[in-house]
Enzyme design. Structure first.
Site, PDB file in Angstrom:
ATOM      1  N   ARG A  35       0.888  -1.224  -0.218  1.00 20.24           N
ATOM      2  CA  ARG A  35       0.034   0.081  -0.185  1.00 20.24           C
ATOM      3  C   ARG A  35       0.879   1.123   0.123  1.00 20.24           C
ATOM      4  O   ARG A  35       0.604   2.127  -0.586  1.00 20.24           O
ATOM      5  CB  ARG A  35      -0.599   0.026   0.984  1.00 20.24           C
ATOM      6  CG  ARG A  35      -1.945  -1.163   0.918  1.00 20.24           C
ATOM      7  CD  ARG A  35      -3.129  -0.721   1.743  1.00 20.24           C
ATOM      8  NE  ARG A  35      -4.354  -1.492   1.510  1.00 20.24           N
ATOM      9  CZ  ARG A  35      -5.555  -1.379   1.993  1.00 20.24           C
ATOM     10  NH1 ARG A  35      -5.780  -0.895   3.211  1.00 20.24           N
ATOM     11  NH2 ARG A  35      -6.639  -2.312   1.749  1.00 20.24           N
ATOM     12  N   LYS A 195     -23.075 -15.460  -1.473  1.00 21.09           N
ATOM     13  CA  LYS A 195     -24.767 -15.274  -1.349  1.00 21.09           C
ATOM     14  C   LYS A 195     -25.225 -14.330  -2.312  1.00 21.09           C
ATOM     15  O   LYS A 195     -24.639 -13.334  -2.291  1.00 21.09           O
ATOM     16  CB  LYS A 195     -24.944 -14.779   0.183  1.00 21.09           C
ATOM     17  CG  LYS A 195     -24.537 -15.925   1.228  1.00 21.09           C
ATOM     18  CD  LYS A 195     -24.886 -15.450   2.610  1.00 21.09           C
ATOM     19  CE  LYS A 195     -24.962 -16.623   3.552  1.00 21.09           C
ATOM     20  NZ  LYS A 195     -25.278 -16.270   4.955  1.00 21.09           N
ATOM     21  N   GLY A 352     -12.241  -8.217  -1.808  1.00 25.19           N
ATOM     22  CA  GLY A 352     -11.303  -9.204  -0.861  1.00 25.19           C
ATOM     23  C   GLY A 352     -10.832 -10.384  -1.391  1.00 25.19           C
ATOM     24  O   GLY A 352      -9.942 -10.764  -1.966  1.00 25.19           O
ATOM     25  N   GLY A 375     -14.860  -2.819   0.215  1.00 26.70           N
ATOM     26  CA  GLY A 375     -16.065  -2.075   0.262  1.00 26.70           C
ATOM     27  C   GLY A 375     -16.336  -1.063  -0.798  1.00 26.70           C
ATOM     28  O   GLY A 375     -17.571  -1.088  -1.348  1.00 26.70           O
TER      29      GLY A 375
END
Ligand code: AMP
Length: 395
Positions: A35, A195, A352, A375
């Protein structure tokens, strides 16, 4: 369109640069410098143009000042990557931060302490925003991974200071915008993972934009069951069968192609190397569960990829953490990577598990863009405005 460093006059200015340094620290040392390497070009560019670079980042989820979640170990780690000194201030607002900023000369780099040591960060508290903004003349955000958070150092500050995208943020935004807003068609999406329930908004948004929707992973089981296949003991959200039918009906009405598995690798236990067999999707035993797509499905998905120009991918095709149920994901990833390397297709992937799966497949490096922003990437796929991006838009 959003403002970039091209339009910023940083010379002699105090430039607050939001980065995401949120990587594990082990025994007081930063374990992974990826990062830092990603934001290094932005830091170097501002410093080389004579700006004073003041780094802002959160780290973990502290409930207040906590030495275990200090950014202090990051200053030497950033210095090692940049090959130039990096100072540290043990607060991100107030007198100590101001003293450290006042001591800076053009080209210097300073890392401030964890923004989440103050509750005002996550609350986007105007008083905290004002204290942060007092330390700088210009704001640069180079952390796409936190752009979905309306936090003080991401969003609030962008209303107080002239705000620009850093180079890494710019690259990511340009790649993402290109694939969903003005894609080269045909455009396909692979949506896999566990899901349906966690990806309803995402499916809805993609359905409006893509030509072909390829559904894999546990979520495909719900679609297969909705179509009348028995899926045995597979992960399946029975309460969402009507929703799955509705999605398929909408796809048909819009003229979208929906690709579901035609065969599967099934096993009786959810475990690595569990005895398994390949079954057509209409012959899964009542005591079996689908853990991956089968060889005919892999061939079919690869043939679809061969006729598209752009691919967006989120979610694995199977329980990829358990060998050999990673094969579907690996083979499709390899095919997509090869097509990308040959210049035949643009590939953007993120989330992820997807990044982990593409890394395990050795394919990530050949994709056009692999977003490590979990996210934020998902919210972008859902078509939601990201507060940290909206504040950089040219209005
Ligand atoms: P997500 O975070 O929604 O992208 O889901 C990723 C997870 O889905 C991974 O942990 C996979 O193991 C899981 N997964 C994918 N396919 C299946 C499947 N057929 N049965 C159970 N879990 C699955």
């Amino acid at each position: 369109m959003f403002r970039t460093l091209d339009e910023a006059d940083v010379r002699g200015k105090r430039v607050l640069v939001r980065v995401d340094l949120n990587v594990p620290v082990e025994n007081g040392k930063v374990a992974d410098t990826t990062r830092i390497e990603r934001v290094a070009p932005t830091i170097r560019e501002i410093a080389d143009k004579g700006g004073k670079v003041i780094l802002l980042s959160h780290f973990g989820r502290p409930k207040g000042p906590d030495p275990k979640q200090s950014l202090k170990p990051f200053a030497p780690a950033i210095a090692a990557v940049l090959k130039r000194p990096v100072a540290f201030a043990d607060d991100c607002i107030g007198e100590r931060a101001a003293a450290a900023v006042n001591a800076m000369k053009p080209g210097d780099v300073l890392c401030l302490e964890n923004t989440r040591f103050h509750p005002g960060e996550e609350r986007n508290d105007p008083a905290f925003v004002a204290q942060l903004a007092a330390l700088g003349d210009i704001f640069v955000n180079d952390a796409f991974s936190v752009a979905h958070r309306a936090h003080a150092s991401v969003e609030g500050i962008g209303h107080r200071l002239p705000a620009y995208a850093g180079r890494t943020m710019q690259d990511e935004l340009e790649a993402l915008t290109k694939v969903l807003q003005s894609p080269i068609r045909p455009l396909a999406a692979i949506v896999g993972g566990a899901k349906v329930s966690t990806k309803l908004d995402l499916l809805g948004n993609l359905l409006a934009k893509v030509d072909i929707l390829i559904i894999g992973g546990g979520m495909a089981n719900t679609f297969l069951a909705a179509r009348g296949n028995s899926v045995g003991k597979s992960l399946c959200e029975r309460d969402l069968l009507p929703t799955a039918r509705e999605i398929m009906a909408q796809a048909k009405a819009k003229g979208r192609e929906v690709v579901l598995p035609v065969d599967a690798v099934v096993a009786k236990t959810f475990a690595a190397n569990a005895p398994s067999r390949v079954a057509a999707v209409d012959s899964v035993g009542s005591d079996e569960m689908i853990l991956d797509i089968g060889p005919r499905s892999i061939d079919h998905v690869c043939s679809v990829l061969a006729r598209v120009k752009t691919l967006v991918w989120n979610g694995p095709f199977g329980a990829f953490e358990l060998e050999p149920f990673d094969i579907g994901t690996i083979e499709v990833a390899e095919a997509a990577a090869e097509l990308t390397a040959a210049g035949k297709i643009i590939t953007v992937a993120g989330g992820g598990d997807t990044v982990a799966a593409l890394n395990a497949a050795g394919a990530a490096g050949r994709f056009t863009c692999v977003s490590t922003a979990g996210g934020a990437f998902l919210e972008w796929l859902e078509g939601k405005p990201l507060p940290g991006v909206e504040v950089l838009r040219i209005r």
